[in-house]
Design a protein around this motif. Structure first.
Motif, PDB file in Angstrom:
ATOM      1  N   VAL A   1       0.830  -1.152   0.127  1.00  0.00           N
ATOM      2  CA  VAL A   1      -0.049   0.137   0.110  1.00  0.00           C
ATOM      3  C   VAL A   1       0.872   1.281   0.059  1.00  0.00           C
ATOM      4  O   VAL A   1       1.570   1.441   0.972  1.00  0.00           O
ATOM      5  CB  VAL A   1      -0.773  -0.004   1.423  1.00  0.00           C
ATOM      6  CG1 VAL A   1      -1.823   1.391   1.237  1.00  0.00           C
ATOM      7  CG2 VAL A   1      -1.934  -1.164   0.930  1.00  0.00           C
TER       8      VAL A   1
ATOM      9  N   GLY B   1       0.263   6.933  -7.115  1.00  0.00           N
ATOM     10  CA  GLY B   1      -0.109   6.090  -8.457  1.00  0.00           C
ATOM     11  C   GLY B   1       0.981   6.032  -9.276  1.00  0.00           C
ATOM     12  O   GLY B   1       0.914   4.665 -10.004  1.00  0.00           O
TER      13      GLY B   1
ATOM     14  N   VAL C   1       2.875   2.916  -7.742  1.00  0.00           N
ATOM     15  CA  VAL C   1       2.034   1.761  -8.050  1.00  0.00           C
ATOM     16  C   VAL C   1       2.332   1.433  -9.474  1.00  0.00           C
ATOM     17  O   VAL C   1       2.550  -0.085  -9.728  1.00  0.00           O
ATOM     18  CB  VAL C   1       0.621   1.971  -7.743  1.00  0.00           C
ATOM     19  CG1 VAL C   1      -0.301   0.904  -8.270  1.00  0.00           C
ATOM     20  CG2 VAL C   1       0.517   2.046  -6.203  1.00  0.00           C
TER      21      VAL C   1
ATOM     22  N   GLU D   1       3.751  -2.513 -10.542  1.00  0.00           N
ATOM     23  CA  GLU D   1       2.710  -3.416 -11.378  1.00  0.00           C
ATOM     24  C   GLU D   1       3.662  -3.833 -12.691  1.00  0.00           C
ATOM     25  O   GLU D   1       3.488  -4.905 -13.468  1.00  0.00           O
ATOM     26  CB  GLU D   1       1.545  -2.708 -11.706  1.00  0.00           C
ATOM     27  CG  GLU D   1       0.579  -2.641 -10.394  1.00  0.00           C
ATOM     28  CD  GLU D   1      -0.626  -2.056 -10.634  1.00  0.00           C
ATOM     29  OE1 GLU D   1      -1.667  -2.331  -9.774  1.00  0.00           O
ATOM     30  OE2 GLU D   1      -1.011  -1.198 -11.564  1.00  0.00           O
TER      31      GLU D   1
ATOM     32  N   ARG E   1       2.680  -6.386  -6.984  1.00  0.00           N
ATOM     33  CA  ARG E   1       1.142  -5.739  -6.656  1.00  0.00           C
ATOM     34  C   ARG E   1       1.278  -4.628  -5.443  1.00  0.00           C
ATOM     35  O   ARG E   1       2.041  -4.690  -4.872  1.00  0.00           O
ATOM     36  CB  ARG E   1       0.725  -7.125  -5.683  1.00  0.00           C
ATOM     37  CG  ARG E   1       0.315  -8.431  -6.757  1.00  0.00           C
ATOM     38  CD  ARG E   1      -0.319  -9.393  -5.837  1.00  0.00           C
ATOM     39  NE  ARG E   1       0.565  -9.940  -4.841  1.00  0.00           N
ATOM     40  CZ  ARG E   1       0.186 -10.352  -3.420  1.00  0.00           C
ATOM     41  NH1 ARG E   1      -1.404 -10.441  -3.275  1.00  0.00           N
ATOM     42  NH2 ARG E   1       0.692 -10.538  -2.539  1.00  0.00           N
ATOM     43  N   ALA E   2       0.440  -3.742  -6.052  1.00  0.00           N
ATOM     44  CA  ALA E   2       0.538  -2.643  -5.134  1.00  0.00           C
ATOM     45  C   ALA E   2      -0.893  -1.820  -5.277  1.00  0.00           C
ATOM     46  O   ALA E   2      -1.614  -2.119  -6.359  1.00  0.00           O
ATOM     47  CB  ALA E   2       1.611  -1.354  -5.524  1.00  0.00           C
ATOM     48  N   VAL E   3      -1.178  -0.836  -4.157  1.00  0.00           N
ATOM     49  CA  VAL E   3      -2.394   0.053  -4.331  1.00  0.00           C
ATOM     50  C   VAL E   3      -2.148   1.213  -3.851  1.00  0.00           C
ATOM     51  O   VAL E   3      -1.322   1.462  -3.031  1.00  0.00           O
ATOM     52  CB  VAL E   3      -3.509  -0.606  -3.724  1.00  0.00           C
ATOM     53  CG1 VAL E   3      -3.136  -0.870  -2.134  1.00  0.00           C
ATOM     54  CG2 VAL E   3      -4.734   0.176  -3.953  1.00  0.00           C
ATOM     55  N   ALA E   4      -2.661   2.518  -4.501  1.00  0.00           N
ATOM     56  CA  ALA E   4      -2.171   3.573  -4.038  1.00  0.00           C
ATOM     57  C   ALA E   4      -3.210   4.244  -2.825  1.00  0.00           C
ATOM     58  O   ALA E   4      -4.353   3.756  -2.826  1.00  0.00           O
ATOM     59  CB  ALA E   4      -2.336   4.681  -5.127  1.00  0.00           C
ATOM     60  N   ASP E   5      -2.623   5.237  -2.082  1.00  0.00           N
ATOM     61  CA  ASP E   5      -3.531   5.701  -1.068  1.00  0.00           C
ATOM     62  C   ASP E   5      -2.870   7.092  -0.944  1.00  0.00           C
ATOM     63  O   ASP E   5      -1.747   7.332  -1.063  1.00  0.00           O
ATOM     64  CB  ASP E   5      -3.240   4.801   0.351  1.00  0.00           C
ATOM     65  CG  ASP E   5      -4.134   5.590   1.336  1.00  0.00           C
ATOM     66  OD1 ASP E   5      -5.309   5.627   1.478  1.00  0.00           O
ATOM     67  OD2 ASP E   5      -3.318   6.477   2.022  1.00  0.00           O
TER      68      ASP E   5
ATOM     69  N   LEU F   1      -7.538  -0.495   3.934  1.00  0.00           N
ATOM     70  CA  LEU F   1      -7.244  -0.519   2.590  1.00  0.00           C
ATOM     71  C   LEU F   1      -6.341  -1.601   2.213  1.00  0.00           C
ATOM     72  O   LEU F   1      -6.448  -2.586   1.488  1.00  0.00           O
ATOM     73  CB  LEU F   1      -6.318   0.522   2.123  1.00  0.00           C
ATOM     74  CG  LEU F   1      -5.950   0.541   0.443  1.00  0.00           C
ATOM     75  CD1 LEU F   1      -7.223   0.410  -0.252  1.00  0.00           C
ATOM     76  CD2 LEU F   1      -5.442   1.831   0.039  1.00  0.00           C
TER      77      LEU F   1
ATOM     78  N   ALA G   1      -7.528  -4.865  -0.087  1.00  0.00           N
ATOM     79  CA  ALA G   1      -6.966  -5.157  -1.172  1.00  0.00           C
ATOM     80  C   ALA G   1      -6.126  -6.421  -1.317  1.00  0.00           C
ATOM     81  O   ALA G   1      -6.015  -7.211  -2.273  1.00  0.00           O
ATOM     82  CB  ALA G   1      -5.925  -3.845  -1.709  1.00  0.00           C
TER      83      ALA G   1
END
Length: 290
Positions: A34, A46, A49, A53, A58-62, A78, A82
């Motif tokens: 994250v 982003g 991330v 990717e 694997r990643a997600v933005a916050d 999150l 996720a």
């Protein structure tokens, strides 16, 4: 190197500098990340991330502001939504606010504490709560040698990082019985915050990437290091410690020169290291009893 496959972590301040390097390196070792950064336009989480990717990770933005009291709970939520778990947390978000102390304002000083101290507290408190219930985890607090030694023109930053060091040592004591291990990293690196003051001959070697392997080792699920305060840069590190020197009796009256002499005598004595303030007090009290 650590195998972080099937591990999930939060990295605050992950859109640039140290945080970005940490996020990319941890992801390269198999962790799902994250990536937190409050700025959506520049140094975006982003973008990091997308880099992760593109490399198969694997990643997600916050985009939470860590100074928001709810940011920590949102980051944990999150990670769980996720990726289904949270195994480690790295707090890299910070601001500096340089100013000579006599020229700063209380509001400016407080703004730095809000991000660097309370922003760390909120995220780590939420992560630690989850990790304790889950049976373990790893926490890395990013501080600075400014918090260890002080530094001119950045009194608010130095004070905040000193608080983070003390916080890290404290929660390390509290978390160990539940398998939650906390350590503090004091990096030297050329970043947007430090570039202007970095000497040319150091700029290229003091990279954020050269510090990232230490972070990976500290979140290694097989590791049990706890309460360490580590200086790291340029592929090297130093262990640090808080030291009290020899115990010296103080006469009933003492002037400035006498006090200076007593301090010199103390520094010539045996150094003492302690894990907690209670340990330090108990040792001092026993040694000074009549």
């Amino acid at each position: 190197m650590p195998d972080l496959s099937h591990r999930v972590g939060v990295v605050t301040g992950g859109g640039k500098g140290l945080g970005r390097a940490f996020a990319l390196h941890l992801a390269s070792l198999g962790a799902a990340i994250v990536v937190n950064n409050r700025n959506r336009e520049v140094d975006s989480a982003g973008r990091v991330v997308a880099e992760i990717e593109a490399a198969g990770g694997r990643a997600v933005a916050d985009y939470s502001d860590v100074a928001d009291p709810h940011a920590g709970e949102d980051l944990v939520a999150l990670a769980l939504s996720a990726f289904g778990r949270l195994d480690f947390c790295v707090t890299s978000a910070a601001i500096s606010g340089p100013a000579m102390f006599h020229k700063t304002s209380v509001d400016a000083f407080a703004a730095v504490q809000a991000v660097n101290v309370l922003g760390t507290v909120g995220v780590v408190a939420a992560a630690a709560k989850h990790m304790r219930a889950a049976g373990g985890g790893r926490i890395v607090l990013v501080a600075s040698t400014a918090g260890l030694h002080g530094e001119p023109t950045v009194s608010a930053y130095a004070a905040s990082k000193g608080a983070v060091i003390a916080l890290g040592r404290t929660i390390a004591c509290e978390g160990a019985p539940r398998g939650v291990y906390t350590n503090v990293l004091l990096p030297y690196a050329t970043t947007q915050m430090t570039d202007a003051g970095m000497a040319d001959r150091f700029r290229d070697s003091m990279t954020s990437e050269s510090v990232a392997p230490v972070v990976a080792a500290l979140v290694d699920p097989d590791g049990t290091l706890n309460g360490e305060v580590i200086v790291a840069a340029n592929g090297s590190l130093r262990a640090t410690s808080s030291v009290e020197w020899g115990t010296v009796r103080v006469p009933e009256t003492v002037d400035a020169a006498g006090l200076a002499a007593l301090l010199d005598t103390s520094r010539a004595g045996k150094p003492h290291e302690y894990r907690t303030a209670q340990d330090a007090f108990a040792d001092f009290a026993e040694e000074t009893l009549p």
